[in-house]
Design a protein around this motif. Sequence first.
Motif, mmCIF file in Angstrom:
data_model
loop_
_atom_site.group_PDB
_atom_site.id
_atom_site.type_symbol
_atom_site.label_atom_id
_atom_site.label_comp_id
_atom_site.label_asym_id
_atom_site.label_seq_id
_atom_site.Cartn_x
_atom_site.Cartn_y
_atom_site.Cartn_z
ATOM 1 N N GLY A 821 0.793 -1.221 0.000
ATOM 2 C CA GLY A 821 0.000 0.000 0.000
ATOM 3 C C GLY A 821 0.820 1.263 0.000
ATOM 4 O O GLY A 821 0.294 2.349 0.254
ATOM 5 N N GLY A 822 2.111 1.160 -0.262
ATOM 6 C CA GLY A 822 2.935 2.348 -0.311
ATOM 7 C C GLY A 822 3.431 2.823 1.036
ATOM 8 O O GLY A 822 4.039 3.888 1.133
ATOM 9 N N THR A 823 3.180 2.092 2.073
ATOM 10 C CA THR A 823 3.657 2.462 3.409
ATOM 11 C C THR A 823 3.889 1.195 4.214
ATOM 12 O O THR A 823 3.532 0.088 3.796
ATOM 13 C CB THR A 823 2.643 3.383 4.113
ATOM 14 O OG1 THR A 823 3.169 3.801 5.361
ATOM 15 C CG2 THR A 823 1.312 2.647 4.335
ATOM 16 N N GLU A 824 4.477 1.382 5.357
ATOM 17 C CA GLU A 824 4.846 0.238 6.182
ATOM 18 C C GLU A 824 3.608 -0.416 6.785
ATOM 19 O O GLU A 824 2.651 0.266 7.174
ATOM 20 C CB GLU A 824 5.782 0.724 7.292
ATOM 21 C CG GLU A 824 6.279 -0.378 8.206
ATOM 22 C CD GLU A 824 7.173 0.160 9.305
ATOM 23 O OE1 GLU A 824 7.686 -0.650 10.084
ATOM 24 O OE2 GLU A 824 7.343 1.401 9.373
ATOM 25 N N ILE A 825 3.637 -1.737 6.849
ATOM 26 C CA ILE A 825 2.535 -2.470 7.476
ATOM 27 C C ILE A 825 2.685 -2.348 8.992
ATOM 28 O O ILE A 825 3.741 -2.648 9.557
ATOM 29 C CB ILE A 825 2.533 -3.938 7.031
ATOM 30 C CG1 ILE A 825 2.152 -4.013 5.543
ATOM 31 C CG2 ILE A 825 1.585 -4.776 7.876
ATOM 32 C CD1 ILE A 825 2.145 -5.400 4.994
ATOM 33 N N THR A 826 1.631 -1.885 9.615
ATOM 34 C CA THR A 826 1.677 -1.646 11.068
ATOM 35 C C THR A 826 1.276 -2.866 11.875
ATOM 36 O O THR A 826 1.581 -2.932 13.068
ATOM 37 C CB THR A 826 0.765 -0.471 11.416
ATOM 38 O OG1 THR A 826 -0.581 -0.762 10.978
ATOM 39 C CG2 THR A 826 1.249 0.805 10.729
ATOM 40 N N GLY A 827 0.591 -3.821 11.274
ATOM 41 C CA GLY A 827 0.197 -5.002 12.037
ATOM 42 C C GLY A 827 -0.740 -5.901 11.261
ATOM 43 O O GLY A 827 -1.073 -5.631 10.097
ATOM 44 N N TYR A 828 -1.136 -7.003 11.946
ATOM 45 C CA TYR A 828 -2.005 -7.997 11.326
ATOM 46 C C TYR A 828 -3.134 -8.342 12.278
ATOM 47 O O TYR A 828 -2.991 -8.289 13.508
ATOM 48 C CB TYR A 828 -1.211 -9.265 10.984
ATOM 49 C CG TYR A 828 -0.105 -9.046 9.983
ATOM 50 C CD1 TYR A 828 -0.357 -9.156 8.617
ATOM 51 C CD2 TYR A 828 1.185 -8.741 10.395
ATOM 52 C CE1 TYR A 828 0.659 -8.964 7.696
ATOM 53 C CE2 TYR A 828 2.207 -8.538 9.487
ATOM 54 C CZ TYR A 828 1.937 -8.653 8.133
ATOM 55 O OH TYR A 828 2.941 -8.454 7.232
#
Length: 1545
Positions: A821-828
């Motif tokens: 998504g163009g940014t860092e994944i913050t969590g799941y």
Amino acid sequence: MMSLPFYQRHHEHYDRAYRHKALQSTISQYQKETKSKSAVYAQGSTAYTRGSAAYCHASAADFSLDSSAAYSHGSSAHDLESAAYSYGSTAYDHSAARSKRSAAYSLDSQSLSKSSAAYSHGSESINKLAAAYRLGSEAYSLGEVSISGITDTEEERIKESAAYVAKRNLFATGEGVSVSKVAKSTSEEEHHEKKSRKVAIRESAERVALKKTLEETQAFHKKLNQDKLLHAPEFIIEPRSHTVWEKQNVKFHCSVAGWPAPRVTWYKNNVPIDVQTHPGKYIIESRYGLHSLEISTCDFDDIAQYRASAMNVKGEISAYASLVVKRYKGDIDASLLHTGTVSMPLGLGVTPHGYASRFEISFVDKFDVAFGREGETMSLGCTVVISPDIKRFKPDIEWYRNGVLITPSKWVQMNWSGERASLTLTHANKEDEGLYTLRVVMGDYYEEYSSYVFVRDADAEIPGAPGAPLDVQCLDANKDYVIVSWKQPAVDGGNPILGYFIDRCEVGTTHWTQCNETPVKFARFPVTGLIEGRSYIFRVRAVNKAGVSLPSRVSEPVAALDPADRARLRSHPSAPWTGQIIVTEEEPAEGVVPGPPTDLQVIEATKNYVVLSWKPPGQRGHEGIMYFVEKCVAGTEDWQRVNTEIPVKSPRFAVFDLAEGKSYCFRVRCCNSAGIGEPSEATEATVVDDKLDIPKAPGRIMPTRNTDTSVVVTWTEPPDAKELVGYYIESSVVGSGHWEPCNNNPVKGTRFICHGLVNGEKYIFRVRAVNAAGLSEFSQDSEPIEVQAAIAAPSPPYDIMVLESVRDSMALGWKQPKFTGGTEITGYYVNYREVVDGVPGKWMEANIKAISERAYRIQNLKENTVYQFQVAAANLAGVGTPSLPSQPFKCEEWTIAVPGPPHDVTCTEVRKDSLVLLWKEPVYTGRSPIAGYYVDMKETEAKEEHWRSVNEKPLQKKFLKIGGLKEGVSYVFRVRATNQAGVGKPSDVTEPVVAETRPGTKEVVVDVDDNGVISLNFECDQMSPNSKFVWSKNYEPIEDDSRLNIDTKGGKSKAAFKDLGEDDLGIYSCVVTDTDGVSSSHTIDEEEMKRLLALSHERKFPTVPLASELAVEILEKGEVRFWLQAEKLSGNAKANFVFNDKEIFNGEKYKMKVDPKTGLVEMIMDKLEDKDEGTYTFQLQDGKATNQSSLVLIGDVFKKLQDEADFQRKEWHRKQGPHFVDKLGWEVTDDCNVMLKCKVANIKKETHIVWYKDDREIMVDEEHDFKDGVCTLLISEFSKKDAGTYEVILKDDRGKDSSELKLKDTAFADLMNEVCRRIALSATDLKIQSTAEGIRLYCFVNYYVEDLRVGWMHNDTQIRFTDRVKTGVTGEQIWLQINEPTPQDKGKYTMELFDGKTGHKKTVDLSGQAFDEAFAEFQRLKQAAIAEKNRARVLGGLPDVVTIQEGKALNLSCTVWGDPTPEVSWLKNEKSFVSDANCTLKFESGKNVSFTISTVSTHDSGKYSIVVKNKYGTETSDVTVSVYIPEEERQPEEEKKKEDKKTKV
């Protein structure tokens, strides 16, 4: 062939379609077999067949108007007034290569007479007509006609149509005649009527008009572009693919256009369908251009690809459709499922649940956004993967540009290899710019992939010229003009575009003609001056003050014909023959002046022209009409005719030469041969100005982020915009002031994606609108935007697997989403649900707070219960779509001994030959601790059996750098854990990774700054706003910051060591998040650590690096220079000079200098004295860096340096006057002379040179000119007498210099050796000479010296010299004399000249013929010598002249010699002379000869010769005797003579 317009009057062309719309063109081909006379009236239709080569006469090949008018009266009579007027058509050979196909040209009813050979008024039957025309198959026999390219079915249709039209036209002039059936009649009854004079005159006029018409038609047809008339087949409606249930019927439909009418054939899997072979299975129909194929009771054998092929003489085209037959799940045929998958229906795939509904189509190796330039070749390609792969079913590959289907042409080529689809633009133009879409169709389902193609302007031939216009089209074409339109270019070259030039070229030629003299600004222009019926292409060029642009791409060809004519050319009759003809005729209106046109209006008005349009009048008679256009200034009645010379043929006209800004009214008049009609109603006042205004600027320019290299720009449409063509968008880097076009083809809509931007740069955008009137002003600049990828929610995670399972919990692992998504994944977020008896339950949340790891343990599960899981990823944009449900997993206690699979296997630091693989340890370790890991790899496309282990021994670490990869090859990897029980289950396979070093890849760089700080530095230019640098040691995140300081600014990050030591050894890696895998690492081992610490110490305590240590040298004047050179010095560098521990300073004795540019530090002393012995030191300081260098000059070192300085000083003083550069030396010339030479310098005219030998001056004949600075003394024939000491002295007022050369002893010997060598080299080849004594061998040298030793050998044996064989030198000749030679003297003789070092040999062969010739010559010379020796001769004693006084006694004597003794005789004055009383001759002792005259007198004067002679020869010696009388005795004698003369007198 297609039918063409047919005209009635000369120069009065007129479109019949305006009056008889029902009359259509047709094809008529026939051959008449009847022998009886007949007359054919072909009225009401103009039939022109494009494939025809002739107008076929009903009974003859050539048309003759007089001969074809047959008047039948009785059985054989012909009467002009009542004859049957029969004519056909001219045999017009349009192309010699055509077949026998022909066309029946039918004339309109008004051009023919009402009289007919087979026609009688009233309701009488027409027997003659029945005889002439045997309707149906009897009347026209076409069976024998050979038609090339026409099938039987088509031939039958042509027969039917031709018969119908001929019969219909025959009765077109009848008055209420109704024919229900025409039967044969044996009676030859002939009917005729008396015609009036008026009717006869009219018929005669019509014949003349007909002849003119045919001549004009022939000329017209010759001008036609034949290729534009033929029309290849094209599908108006293509057959559509179908999916049906088994046992249902299906029907394919298609519609085809083309001329001649194409024949359609149906194929199944490229095999023609035979209806008769499968009765009842297939039904093929063709009605009114609509074709169909119906398949009854479909089953799986009908699953195939069906093709409709349309063909005519112009070409062939095919369209494809597929049929898929489906079966209900419960009715699956088990035979289809053997070995897994066999012959599956199109669009279906076998799954555990039965047949799928469609194919899976995916695109691999997709084409990206492409950028090209006009004139270049561009290619787009994409690999298509279709699953399942059914070889007998092929997909339909379609390409679209901006949503419009692309067809192959000379500009576009398409290819489908079975796996890869490609499209090639052979010569890219701006018209080719747009969004290209590849559509892959399989049955009813298709997938698409799209990407944009940008085409820039080609480089202008003239700098500053605008770009080429584009999209040239012909909007309106008729007989009088063609309206050409185009789009303005985006690039104006920096200067406003002044207008456009339009060029035309007739099809088939290469000559371009400019249509307008002055540039036009409006992007539409009517081109006039065209030749009716000919085809043209057009192009446009833009012009500004810098010059003219390159031409645009040419338009499609267009014919100068009215639309109705073109429509009639493409039409064909389809009315069937009914067997019944009803014929009526309208009484022609004679001499009717046409009425006024109607519905006159201005359809377009610009500054340059006005276009009028009107409808033909209702009242116009049967004659063609034309038009005159008139204009007047609004408000006046001063009407002026616009087209004064040539009337207008079409109901449309473009008026030029109008005054801009004025208002005009227009009206139109019709004309024909009867006169000019009334004018139409005038138009309303029309202002000569562009009705279409230039649009206003768009508003609200809004850029938004899209990708790393693109931005989405939106705007609002300008107010009151009319007929917008599109928009041009431009971009500029903030602060640059330079604008670049983002598109070169106007885009429609108010949104555009600008590609090709630089990531991280800030841009502004502006937009302007385009219509035919021109380009609007630019909009306001947008707000600046940085080019970065837009943020979106991430895609779903995938590959969910169970890492560990116990009685009440399960540990899951999954892979990161492919799109973050163009940014860092913050969590799941993890969800789970129970699955009971295959029925899934409701989803439940496993965690409320997001988890950062890609592994999670779900607690409180039910033992022995089946669960499904799904995972969703979240970032700043929100929570993404959850993954698909995982496979069902049973929650139960794992009891296996081996460990579970490792998880989170990732690849980083991918390069062309290596990568680093990372993983995490298994959650389930088995019954014993994990002992290590094995890494497996294989190429992506390789089969499962090709997995191989990378490491032989288990790895203790959880990372591995894998090398030895092949560049460009794709690989996959997996990891297995091992313990004492064995090797566990492998991890999930990684995503395919291609071994390549991507452009712009950078590595971690180690740096040591000036303060000695050691740091690791990494730089990234692909960061997004949310990207971060993550440093790791041994691929574990660095949490302890006591050893490192990490500083990140922008796209650079630095990890600085606080105190590098053994605790810091390891692999340091850096990963940039939210990028496409940007990462790198650097290993610090013991060796690297030592190097860095040494460098750090050097930086902390820096020294000035020296390129050279302190050194000393003597300068030219004898000065002493101390110097050293540093590698680099700053401008603040300083130097201290120390002598014997005391600093010395710049002054008279010491000259000091520091040059920071070169790093040179020097000190110069004028003279080196005894007190200067000691140690010299240079101390340097440059900022914090210092250094010093010392030089010790003591003892012999100092003394040697001092002597060298003194010598150099003296040398310098010496060189101030004339001096020697090179001392006196010698050389031996090629002439073996010795030359003494020296090189001098600083010479002037007054300089003298004096040579001495042994202190005695050598007198030189000439003064030396010092040419080339060289002085020489030449000594010829140098020998021992020339040994001695030579000296040369230069002197003038500036001083003197001398040079001495001793040529004694060894030096003399060396010189003589060289002289001897040169003499030996000058020796000629040995020659043979015969003498009276014997044979002589000799050679010559330049000169001979005693030092040159000569040796002779005979047959390689040294010769011993005797009186018979001896050697010697005579002048320059060296010889060997062989006296009285014998045969033993034959052989090879060698002369060796020894110069003191080397022997030089010369050889001659004295044997064979050479000896014989020499010996013979010797014998000859020997005999000659004997003869010469013994011949008679006068040895001496006689003078040449004797003068004696008269009366004296003369006594001459001489000695003679000869063996044998010679005979002696005397001659006086060449006459024999003997002794007498006065003269006595004596010869005594054989050698003494005397001559005595006792008293001489004048009579004794004369020449006396003594001749001696023996057998060897004769010799003569002459003496001249002159007797004179004394003076005192001469006078008395003279007087006595005078007296004697007187006495006689």
